[in-house]
Design an enzyme around this catalytic site. Structure first.
Site, PDB file in Angstrom:
ATOM      1  N   HIS A   1       0.831  -1.206   0.000  1.00  0.00           N
ATOM      2  CA  HIS A   1       0.000   0.000   0.000  1.00  0.00           C
ATOM      3  C   HIS A   1       0.864   1.254   0.000  1.00  0.00           C
ATOM      4  O   HIS A   1       0.569   2.224  -0.711  1.00  0.00           O
ATOM      5  CB  HIS A   1      -0.923   0.018   1.217  1.00  0.00           C
ATOM      6  CG  HIS A   1      -1.610   1.333   1.409  1.00  0.00           C
ATOM      7  ND1 HIS A   1      -2.710   1.723   0.667  1.00  0.00           N
ATOM      8  CD2 HIS A   1      -1.328   2.385   2.234  1.00  0.00           C
ATOM      9  CE1 HIS A   1      -3.080   2.940   1.030  1.00  0.00           C
ATOM     10  NE2 HIS A   1      -2.259   3.367   1.976  1.00  0.00           N
ATOM     11  N   GLU A   2       1.926   1.241   0.787  1.00  0.00           N
ATOM     12  CA  GLU A   2       2.794   2.413   0.868  1.00  0.00           C
ATOM     13  C   GLU A   2       3.493   2.706  -0.453  1.00  0.00           C
ATOM     14  O   GLU A   2       3.902   3.847  -0.699  1.00  0.00           O
ATOM     15  CB  GLU A   2       3.839   2.214   1.968  1.00  0.00           C
ATOM     16  CG  GLU A   2       3.290   2.095   3.385  1.00  0.00           C
ATOM     17  CD  GLU A   2       2.598   3.353   3.859  1.00  0.00           C
ATOM     18  OE1 GLU A   2       2.959   4.445   3.380  1.00  0.00           O
ATOM     19  OE2 GLU A   2       1.697   3.245   4.711  1.00  0.00           O
ATOM     20  N   THR A   3       3.653   1.702  -1.297  1.00  0.00           N
ATOM     21  CA  THR A   3       4.431   1.855  -2.540  1.00  0.00           C
ATOM     22  C   THR A   3       3.599   1.539  -3.775  1.00  0.00           C
ATOM     23  O   THR A   3       4.154   1.276  -4.843  1.00  0.00           O
ATOM     24  CB  THR A   3       5.642   0.911  -2.511  1.00  0.00           C
ATOM     25  OG1 THR A   3       5.190  -0.448  -2.329  1.00  0.00           O
ATOM     26  CG2 THR A   3       6.592   1.267  -1.372  1.00  0.00           C
TER      27      THR A   3
END
Length: 324
Positions: free
Chosen positions: A138-140
């Protein structure tokens, strides 16, 4: 012996006692982990007995079994082929970080965190892998906001640097001062940000990240280590993501009153609760859950309970990351 000689010997002995008594791990030692998978006690000391490993109290690597199995166990749980299936489009031409996040770097970084995916039964270990890769995906992610081929949850690990950072993420901190000209925006799988986080992480993994923050977007093994460090390290009042997913965290009465109960949703709260939790349904939390469910399905394990944090109050102060 003269008075000055005696005084010198006394001062040397005093220095030895002071230095020798410095805590070894946890928040008392800048987030450092114990070597060999040993438990870190609530007081910052390494050991393998109940005094060190009992939860609550134990800060990290709380398996209670001393040295954990090596990374060979991890390769048995997630093969290169499975890793590539989970992060299907990370090397797509549309991804700025294509070619950066490799299976070999993932496994190499895990050697520094031997408690990762080695605690509990096989389902628990696989669920930890799924949760770690889901949150970092999700962060990337490169799959949000468009009709991504194979769906949005096949596009994790598309970026290794924050897009259009709004600031240099430099806060006044005497322990981890910003280096001249350096910026501490989100980098790596967990998009680590702020100088104090770079400083603590660098101290724990033995790399000077305050002066070399770009290592998190240029060295894939160090980049993965930063994400593992965040995952494995509690930052009061937050437990570690690791302890939550393996079932070693017991919520306090205050946690329960705030809706914070064991499950994947608390991990989202640890990572970015201030922006995403306690606000009802939102797309960011749903995206984290979507990645998690896909990865659990690939690994053949159940999801567990309490996947969201829609009705959870955020934790107080502690390490956090900013989503891209």
């Amino acid at each position: 012996m003269s008075f000055l000689q005696a005084l010198s010997i006394f001062l040397l002995l005093l220095l030895y006692v002071v230095v020798g008594s410095a805590e070894q791990c946890g928040r008392q030692a800048g987030g450092a982990l114990c070597p060999g998978g040993l438990c870190c006690s609530q007081f910052g000391w390494c050991g393998s007995t109940a005094d060190y490993c009992t939860v609550p109290g134990c800060q990290s690597q709380c398996s209670g079994s001393g040295p954990a199995p090596g990374p060979g166990g991890l390769t048995n749980l997630i093969s290169r082929e499975t890793f590539n299936q989970m992060l299907l489009h990370r090397n797509d031409g549309a991804c700025p970080a294509r070619g950066f996040y490799t299976y070999d770097a993932f496994i190499a970084a895990a050697r520094s965190f031997p408690a990762f995916a080695t605690t509990g039964d096989q389902a628990t270990r696989k669920r930890e892998i799924a949760a770690f890769l889901a949150q970092t995906s999700h962060e990337t992610t490169g799959g949000a906001g468009w009709a991504a081929p194979d769906g949005p949850y096949a596009w994790g690990y598309c970026y290794n640097r924050e897009l259009n950072p709004p600031s240099s993420y430099c806060a006044s901190d005497p322990n981890y001062p910003c280096a001249p000209g350096k910026q501490y925006f989100g980098r790596g799988p967990m998009q680590l940000s702020w100088n104090y986080n770079y400083g603590q992480c660098g101290r724990a993994i033995g790399v000077d990240l305050l002066n070399n923050p770009d290592l998190l977007s240029s060295d894939p093994t160090i980049s993965f280590k930063s994400a593992f460090w965040f995952w494995m390290t509690p930052q009061s009042p937050k437990p570690s993501c690791h302890n939550v997913i393996i079932g070693a965290w017991s919520p306090s009465s205050s946690d329960r009153a705030a809706g914070r109960v064991p499950g994947y949703g608390v991990i989202t709260n640890i990572i970015n609760g201030g922006l995403e939790c306690g606000k009802g349904w939102n797309a960011q939390v749903e995206d984290r859950i979507g990645f998690y469910k896909r990865y659990c399905d690939i690994l053949g394990v159940s999801y567990g309970n309490n996947l969201d944090c829609y009705n959870q109050s955020p934790f107080g102060n502690g390490v956090s990351v900013d989503s891209m």
